[in-house]
Design an enzyme around this catalytic site. Structure first.
Site, PDB file in Angstrom:
ATOM      1  N   ASP A   1       0.862  -1.181   0.000  1.00  0.00           N
ATOM      2  CA  ASP A   1       0.000   0.000   0.000  1.00  0.00           C
ATOM      3  C   ASP A   1       0.898   1.230   0.000  1.00  0.00           C
ATOM      4  OD1 ASP A   1       1.045   0.186   2.509  1.00  0.00           O
ATOM      5  OD2 ASP A   1      -0.861   0.098   3.568  1.00  0.00           O
TER       6      ASP A   1
ATOM      7  N   ASP B   1      -8.247  -7.566  -0.053  1.00  0.00           N
ATOM      8  CA  ASP B   1      -7.375  -7.896   1.069  1.00  0.00           C
ATOM      9  C   ASP B   1      -8.103  -7.510   2.338  1.00  0.00           C
ATOM     10  OD1 ASP B   1      -6.782  -4.868   0.655  1.00  0.00           O
ATOM     11  OD2 ASP B   1      -5.953  -5.351   2.623  1.00  0.00           O
TER      12      ASP B   1
ATOM     13  N   CYS C   1     -13.604 -28.608   6.186  1.00  0.00           N
ATOM     14  CA  CYS C   1     -12.338 -27.988   5.758  1.00  0.00           C
ATOM     15  C   CYS C   1     -11.242 -29.053   5.685  1.00  0.00           C
ATOM     16  CB  CYS C   1     -11.949 -26.893   6.749  1.00  0.00           C
ATOM     17  SG  CYS C   1     -10.400 -26.057   6.352  1.00  0.00           S
TER      18      CYS C   1
ATOM     19  N   CYS D   1      -7.951 -28.199   5.508  1.00  0.00           N
ATOM     20  CA  CYS D   1      -6.669 -27.540   5.805  1.00  0.00           C
ATOM     21  C   CYS D   1      -5.872 -28.405   6.790  1.00  0.00           C
ATOM     22  CB  CYS D   1      -6.898 -26.126   6.339  1.00  0.00           C
ATOM     23  SG  CYS D   1      -7.174 -26.011   8.120  1.00  0.00           S
TER      24      CYS D   1
ATOM     25  N   CYS E   1      -7.430 -28.549  10.359  1.00  0.00           N
ATOM     26  CA  CYS E   1      -8.665 -29.323  10.524  1.00  0.00           C
ATOM     27  C   CYS E   1      -8.419 -30.820  10.321  1.00  0.00           C
ATOM     28  CB  CYS E   1      -9.735 -28.808   9.562  1.00  0.00           C
ATOM     29  SG  CYS E   1     -10.309 -27.155  10.016  1.00  0.00           S
TER      30      CYS E   1
ATOM     31  N   HIS F   1      -6.034 -21.931   9.668  1.00  0.00           N
ATOM     32  CA  HIS F   1      -7.388 -22.344   9.271  1.00  0.00           C
ATOM     33  C   HIS F   1      -8.160 -21.187   8.626  1.00  0.00           C
ATOM     34  CE1 HIS F   1     -11.440 -23.646   8.996  1.00  0.00           C
ATOM     35  NE2 HIS F   1     -11.780 -22.554   9.665  1.00  0.00           N
TER      36      HIS F   1
HETATM   37 ZN   LIG Z   1      -9.415 -25.728   8.425  1.00  0.00          ZN
END
Ligand SMILES: [Zn+2]
Length: 429
Positions: free
Chosen positions: A92, A324, A362, A364, A367, A393
């Site tokens: 930025d 963002d 999820c 990920c 998880c 996560h």
């Molecule tokens: Zn997750």
């Protein structure tokens, strides 16, 4: 060439599936960009960000200018190399942080004088200085210096603020065009020995190349994206690109005026700024709806600082390419998890012996491996791992929304699988 934007598909509602080819990476859009304020996405290492599929992250000019300093980062080859991030970066202009200092700043036609929040020392940002700092940092995408109009602001105040933003946009662009060749990796890219044509590809996950000559500091390759043929001369020509920022407060006429004048200046892309500053969400939506059709179709469109999971999906479906927000990372550090079942406050006692994963839908790494009970325990015990796991996560959740959305925009017949949380503004913005 500093940027190439390919529009792959477009829906009747205006949603766009695109691809931005940047000096360090090819970014599939719509994209969510994790925020790495001081050269770090808080609590998460770069190799993990890569494995989560983050293709572009943000750096913050104000914070990096104060510490460790843009000259030091330039001497170390730029921000990519300093933080060992081989993919794309966006910085930025520093304006938003300076304006949020309130009592520590003074705005003039020339720029902004401010005091460091670290030690009270005096500094100033002008459009030219902001661009110099951003060139030294060397992000793929940099932003024009603007004034983020506060909310609420009456029409006269918003108009005056816009006048300043427009004058600063012209100065930012002129200075950028005169100095863009000074980016630290420009010489580096040209000096790298390459065949006349290389088949560039996204490096494997976690694979910044270690070069013993650099004392183990990972080399940051200057590559095109998957399947791109990139000639040596093209690499040499590649440098940063500059986005203009549409301001104008919450006034449609001012937003229109700003968008028209900025597009005439021919920036590489356009952002809509001054949103998520405390206004009701309907107003955010109204301003985005007003501005999007005024922006060129063949350039990326970036809405700064938004938002909740359902917001980023909604705006992307309207034709926003880039967003963002600190929300997934900041919320994670305060125990708030975004999941397919809604928001979880992982500190709640109800999770004390809950053996289920944070989000059953999820995939990920968090998880797949850990339980809600364990994440709650880490938070209760004040373990640093708590921030890391929660953030991984939440980022996976945000990046997953965009991943599925890209697939559905590309093949509109595919029903989107995203399920989102209900949203209301909080102080996390
Ligand atoms: Zn997750």
């Amino acid at each position: 060439m500093s940027l190439r934007f390919n529009l792959i598909a477009e829906t009747a509602a205006g949603g766009r599936r695109g691809r931005i080819v940047l000096p360090h990476a090819t970014v599939e859009t719509p994209v969510f960009m994790p925020v790495g304020t001081a050269g770090s996405v808080k609590a998460v290492a770069q190799d993990v960000l890569e494995s989560l599929g983050a293709e572009i992250i943000l750096g913050n000019t104000y914070h990096l200018y104060l510490r460790p300093g843009h000259d030091a980062i330039r001497r170390m080859g730029g921000l990519h190399r300093f933080i060992s991030w081989p993919r794309a970066l966006l910085t930025d202009s520093g304006g938003f942080q300076v304006f949020s200092l309130n009592s520590l700043r003074r705005v003039t036609e020339e720029g902004v004088q401010f005091r460091s929040h670290l030690d009270g020392s005096s500094h100033s940002f002008t459009p030219e200085h902001s661009i110099d700092v951003q060139i030294a940092l060397g992000a793929d995408i940099i932003m024009a210096f603007d004034e983020c109009t506060e909310y609420p602001a009456d029409h006269t105040r918003a108009e005056e603020s816009l006048r300043l933003t427009m004058a600063w946009a012209r100065r930012s662009l002129a200075h950028f065009r005169a100095h863009r060749h000074e980016v630290p990796w420009n010489d580096f890219a040209a000096s790298v020995s390459r065949p006349a044509v290389v088949r560039a590809s996204t490096p494997p996950l976690g694979s910044a190349t270690l070069n013993p000559a650099q004392n183990g500091v990972p080399q940051v390759p200057c590559t095109g994206g998957p399947g791109m043929d990139v000639s040596e001369s093209e690499i040499r020509l590649r440098t940063q690109c500059l986005f203009g920022i549409v301001q104008g407060g919450m006034y449609r006429d001012l937003r229109r005026q700003c968008a028209e004048q900025l597009t005439a200046m021919d920036f590489d892309g356009y952002a809509i700024g001054g949103l998520s500053v405390g206004e009701p969400r309907e107003l955010t939506l109204e301003i985005i709806s007003e501005v999007l059709p005024l922006l060129p179709k063949d350039k990326p469109r970036y809405v700064m600082g938004v938002g909740y999971p359902d917001e980023i999906e909604q705006y992307a479906r309207m034709g926003v390419d880039m967003m963002d927000c600190v929300l997934p990372t900041r919320a994670a550090r305060h125990a708030l998890l975004f999941t397919s079942e809604g928001r979880l406050n992982i500190k709640n006692k109800q999770f004390a012996e809950d053996q289920s994963p944070p989000d059953p839908a999820c995939t990920c790494p968090v998880c797949r491996r850990y339980s809600r009970a364990y994440l709650r325990h880490l938070m209760q015990a004040g373990e640093p791992l708590s921030a890391t796991l929660n953030t991984i996560h939440n980022l996976a959740y945000y990046l997953g929304i965009m991943h599925r959305l890209r697939a559905s925009l590309e093949s509109p017949s595919l029903a989107p699988e995203t399920r989102s949380c209900s949203s209301s503004p909080t102080t996390d913005h």
